[in-house]
Every structure is written in structure tokens, then in C-alpha cells.
Write a protein that holds these residues in place. Sequence first.
Motif, mmCIF file in Angstrom:
data_model
loop_
_atom_site.group_PDB
_atom_site.id
_atom_site.type_symbol
_atom_site.label_atom_id
_atom_site.label_comp_id
_atom_site.label_asym_id
_atom_site.label_seq_id
_atom_site.Cartn_x
_atom_site.Cartn_y
_atom_site.Cartn_z
ATOM 1 N N VAL A 6 26.979 1.076 -14.011
ATOM 2 C CA VAL A 6 26.024 1.297 -12.919
ATOM 3 C C VAL A 6 25.829 0.004 -12.131
ATOM 4 O O VAL A 6 25.628 -1.060 -12.718
ATOM 5 C CB VAL A 6 24.658 1.797 -13.447
ATOM 6 C CG1 VAL A 6 23.648 1.897 -12.305
ATOM 7 C CG2 VAL A 6 24.815 3.151 -14.123
ATOM 8 N N LEU A 7 25.897 0.124 -10.824
ATOM 9 C CA LEU A 7 25.625 -1.006 -9.937
ATOM 10 C C LEU A 7 24.294 -0.747 -9.239
ATOM 11 O O LEU A 7 24.052 0.352 -8.735
ATOM 12 C CB LEU A 7 26.751 -1.137 -8.897
ATOM 13 C CG LEU A 7 26.524 -2.148 -7.768
ATOM 14 C CD1 LEU A 7 26.559 -3.569 -8.317
ATOM 15 C CD2 LEU A 7 27.582 -1.977 -6.677
ATOM 16 N N VAL A 8 23.415 -1.748 -9.240
ATOM 17 C CA VAL A 8 22.134 -1.652 -8.532
ATOM 18 C C VAL A 8 22.188 -2.639 -7.357
ATOM 19 O O VAL A 8 21.807 -3.798 -7.500
ATOM 20 C CB VAL A 8 20.937 -1.961 -9.450
ATOM 21 C CG1 VAL A 8 19.625 -1.785 -8.688
ATOM 22 C CG2 VAL A 8 20.957 -1.066 -10.683
ATOM 23 N N PRO A 9 22.666 -2.182 -6.196
ATOM 24 C CA PRO A 9 22.831 -3.097 -5.070
ATOM 25 C C PRO A 9 21.544 -3.383 -4.307
ATOM 26 O O PRO A 9 21.471 -4.323 -3.517
ATOM 27 C CB PRO A 9 23.826 -2.355 -4.174
ATOM 28 C CG PRO A 9 23.551 -0.914 -4.447
ATOM 29 C CD PRO A 9 23.162 -0.829 -5.886
ATOM 30 N N PHE A 10 20.510 -2.546 -4.558
ATOM 31 C CA PHE A 10 19.308 -2.674 -3.726
ATOM 32 C C PHE A 10 18.110 -2.114 -4.479
ATOM 33 O O PHE A 10 18.204 -1.097 -5.170
ATOM 34 C CB PHE A 10 19.523 -1.881 -2.428
ATOM 35 C CG PHE A 10 18.496 -2.122 -1.357
ATOM 36 C CD1 PHE A 10 18.448 -3.329 -0.677
ATOM 37 C CD2 PHE A 10 17.583 -1.134 -1.018
ATOM 38 C CE1 PHE A 10 17.505 -3.549 0.320
ATOM 39 C CE2 PHE A 10 16.642 -1.345 -0.025
ATOM 40 C CZ PHE A 10 16.607 -2.552 0.650
ATOM 41 N N THR A 11 16.970 -2.794 -4.363
ATOM 42 C CA THR A 11 15.695 -2.287 -4.870
ATOM 43 C C THR A 11 14.641 -2.490 -3.783
ATOM 44 O O THR A 11 14.756 -3.415 -2.964
ATOM 45 C CB THR A 11 15.241 -3.018 -6.150
ATOM 46 O OG1 THR A 11 15.091 -4.415 -5.868
ATOM 47 C CG2 THR A 11 16.235 -2.835 -7.274
ATOM 48 N N ALA A 12 13.649 -1.635 -3.779
ATOM 49 C CA ALA A 12 12.604 -1.749 -2.762
ATOM 50 C C ALA A 12 11.273 -1.292 -3.354
ATOM 51 O O ALA A 12 11.221 -0.421 -4.227
ATOM 52 C CB ALA A 12 12.949 -0.918 -1.536
ATOM 53 N N ARG A 13 10.199 -1.897 -2.853
ATOM 54 C CA ARG A 13 8.850 -1.573 -3.318
ATOM 55 C C ARG A 13 8.125 -0.832 -2.196
ATOM 56 O O ARG A 13 8.167 -1.239 -1.034
ATOM 57 C CB ARG A 13 8.105 -2.856 -3.677
ATOM 58 C CG ARG A 13 6.676 -2.650 -4.183
ATOM 59 C CD ARG A 13 6.055 -4.015 -4.474
ATOM 60 N NE ARG A 13 4.643 -3.942 -4.775
ATOM 61 C CZ ARG A 13 4.132 -3.774 -5.979
ATOM 62 N NH1 ARG A 13 4.935 -3.645 -7.013
ATOM 63 N NH2 ARG A 13 2.822 -3.751 -6.169
ATOM 64 N N TYR A 14 7.483 0.244 -2.564
ATOM 65 C CA TYR A 14 6.754 1.071 -1.594
ATOM 66 C C TYR A 14 5.319 1.268 -2.078
ATOM 67 O O TYR A 14 5.015 1.069 -3.263
ATOM 68 C CB TYR A 14 7.439 2.433 -1.429
ATOM 69 C CG TYR A 14 8.889 2.327 -1.018
ATOM 70 C CD1 TYR A 14 9.242 2.111 0.306
ATOM 71 C CD2 TYR A 14 9.899 2.427 -1.963
ATOM 72 C CE1 TYR A 14 10.563 1.997 0.689
ATOM 73 C CE2 TYR A 14 11.236 2.319 -1.599
ATOM 74 C CZ TYR A 14 11.553 2.102 -0.271
ATOM 75 O OH TYR A 14 12.877 1.981 0.101
ATOM 76 N N VAL A 15 4.466 1.683 -1.157
ATOM 77 C CA VAL A 15 3.071 1.968 -1.499
ATOM 78 C C VAL A 15 2.715 3.346 -0.944
ATOM 79 O O VAL A 15 2.865 3.603 0.252
ATOM 80 C CB VAL A 15 2.108 0.911 -0.923
ATOM 81 C CG1 VAL A 15 0.664 1.277 -1.249
ATOM 82 C CG2 VAL A 15 2.435 -0.470 -1.468
ATOM 83 N N ALA A 16 2.247 4.209 -1.827
ATOM 84 C CA ALA A 16 1.824 5.547 -1.419
ATOM 85 C C ALA A 16 0.293 5.593 -1.358
ATOM 86 O O ALA A 16 -0.382 5.096 -2.257
ATOM 87 C CB ALA A 16 2.332 6.584 -2.410
ATOM 88 N N VAL A 17 -0.219 6.170 -0.294
ATOM 89 C CA VAL A 17 -1.667 6.370 -0.139
ATOM 90 C C VAL A 17 -1.895 7.865 0.070
ATOM 91 O O VAL A 17 -1.472 8.428 1.088
ATOM 92 C CB VAL A 17 -2.223 5.567 1.049
ATOM 93 C CG1 VAL A 17 -3.734 5.795 1.168
ATOM 94 C CG2 VAL A 17 -1.911 4.085 0.907
ATOM 95 N N VAL A 18 -2.509 8.500 -0.910
ATOM 96 C CA VAL A 18 -2.717 9.953 -0.837
ATOM 97 C C VAL A 18 -4.177 10.284 -1.146
ATOM 98 O O VAL A 18 -4.852 9.570 -1.891
ATOM 99 C CB VAL A 18 -1.797 10.710 -1.819
ATOM 100 C CG1 VAL A 18 -0.335 10.516 -1.443
ATOM 101 C CG2 VAL A 18 -2.021 10.232 -3.256
ATOM 102 N N THR A 19 -4.621 11.383 -0.572
ATOM 103 C CA THR A 19 -6.011 11.831 -0.767
ATOM 104 C C THR A 19 -6.019 13.315 -1.096
ATOM 105 O O THR A 19 -5.318 14.108 -0.451
ATOM 106 C CB THR A 19 -6.852 11.584 0.497
ATOM 107 O OG1 THR A 19 -6.856 10.187 0.788
ATOM 108 C CG2 THR A 19 -8.290 12.059 0.294
ATOM 109 N N SER A 20 -6.795 13.680 -2.105
ATOM 110 C CA SER A 20 -6.969 15.090 -2.462
ATOM 111 C C SER A 20 -8.454 15.436 -2.386
ATOM 112 O O SER A 20 -9.323 14.613 -2.711
ATOM 113 C CB SER A 20 -6.455 15.363 -3.885
ATOM 114 O OG SER A 20 -5.060 15.189 -3.934
ATOM 115 N N THR A 21 -8.721 16.659 -1.950
ATOM 116 C CA THR A 21 -10.111 17.124 -1.778
ATOM 117 C C THR A 21 -10.291 18.452 -2.491
ATOM 118 O O THR A 21 -9.384 19.288 -2.526
ATOM 119 C CB THR A 21 -10.430 17.290 -0.278
ATOM 120 O OG1 THR A 21 -10.167 16.050 0.387
ATOM 121 C CG2 THR A 21 -11.878 17.672 -0.078
ATOM 122 N N GLN A 22 -11.468 18.643 -3.046
ATOM 123 C CA GLN A 22 -11.782 19.920 -3.684
ATOM 124 C C GLN A 22 -13.234 20.294 -3.381
ATOM 125 O O GLN A 22 -14.123 19.437 -3.394
ATOM 126 C CB GLN A 22 -11.563 19.830 -5.197
ATOM 127 C CG GLN A 22 -11.597 21.210 -5.872
ATOM 128 C CD GLN A 22 -11.082 21.138 -7.298
ATOM 129 O OE1 GLN A 22 -11.899 21.034 -8.221
ATOM 130 N NE2 GLN A 22 -9.773 21.186 -7.466
#
Length: 200
Positions: free
Chosen positions: A50-66
Motif C-alpha cells: 500500500v502506498l499512502v501518497p497523500f493525507t489531509a485533515r478535515y473538520v466537520a460541523v453538524v447540528t441535529s435538532t429534536q
Amino acid sequence: MNRSLFRILVLVLLGVALFLGWRAWRDWQRGYDPETVVAASLQGLQEQNVLVPFTARYVAVVTSTQSRLGLEAKKTLIMPGTVRYELDLAKLKQSDLDWDAATNSLGITLPPLRLAGPEIDLDSISEYRDGVILLTLTDAEKTLDAANRKAAQEELIKQAKGATPMRLARTAARNAVEQSFAMPLKAAGIDANVTARFAE
């Protein structure tokens, strides 16, 4: 032994030495046949798995309502995660390589990139809540947490599949594979043009 005979003997020995030297050089050249070098490079890559040529960091912002009993509860989750872009080198076959002796060029067709992760940074997760009464009196918080975690994971993958990161990951993968074939060829004295591409 007269001089004439000695000179003839020297010339014969010199001729034999030159012939043996030429044959050794020819055999050495044959040992670095481009297709042989390419096949050895392919085997080396396959062994990496396996070759890992690239990695990236992301941020998810989610909201749930009930809403229940005329009350409303809301939770917002901010979840960072890292995604790895992997190339399964075990899927790279001899049939994916195209050596053109006329132009000294090598074409490589790569398997598709796959995403691994996201790996969640648990220490950096943040949550915000609203509607304390409903959250306290019911299981709304548990439901909202599950919904947020699922939505956040999906959001991280969605970001990872975006046009820009996929382009960057593909470019990094192509460059890495091209170098993996070009360097051994160059070391063998073969000036080759190596181009990798994705089938899709």
C-alpha cells in the motif's frame, strides 16, 4: 622467441582480451534491459502493498435538532478527522505497464485511489447544546449524539472526496509511482519518459 613471433602473440592475446571485454560489456548491457528493470521495479512496488501518497485533515460541523412535548433540543458537533488516500499496489499488474522501445517511454495505468478513515481526533472534538430541559428529561441527547456522529463521519468523507483534494492526491500518487520506475531506469543508464495515469 624472435620479435615477430612475440608481436604476433601479443596481438593475439590483445585481440582475445578485447573480444572477452566486448562480450562481458554486451552481457552487462543485456542485464539492464529496460523491461527487466521495469519488471523488477513493479515487483518492488507490489511488495510495499500500500502506498499512502497523500493525507489531509478535515473538520466537520453538524447540528441535529429534536422536538418533543413542545420543547426543542439542539446539539452541534465539531469533529476533526484525518483521511488517508491509499493506492493498492498489489493491484498493479504487468498488464498495466506499457513499455514503448521506439520512444523509450513507459506508460502506467494505476488502480483507483481509496480513502482510509476518517481517523477522528477525539481530543479536539467540541460540542454545543441547547434545550437543557428536553436533554435532561428524555433520551434526546443520546439520539442527537448518534445522529451527529453519523452525519459528521459522512461530512468528513464528503470533504475528502472533493475535487481539489482528490486532484492533489492523484497528482501525488502519480508522481510517487513515476519516480519509483524512473529512478531504477536512470540508475541502469536508461533515459526513459515515465507517465502514470488513472484509468478513470
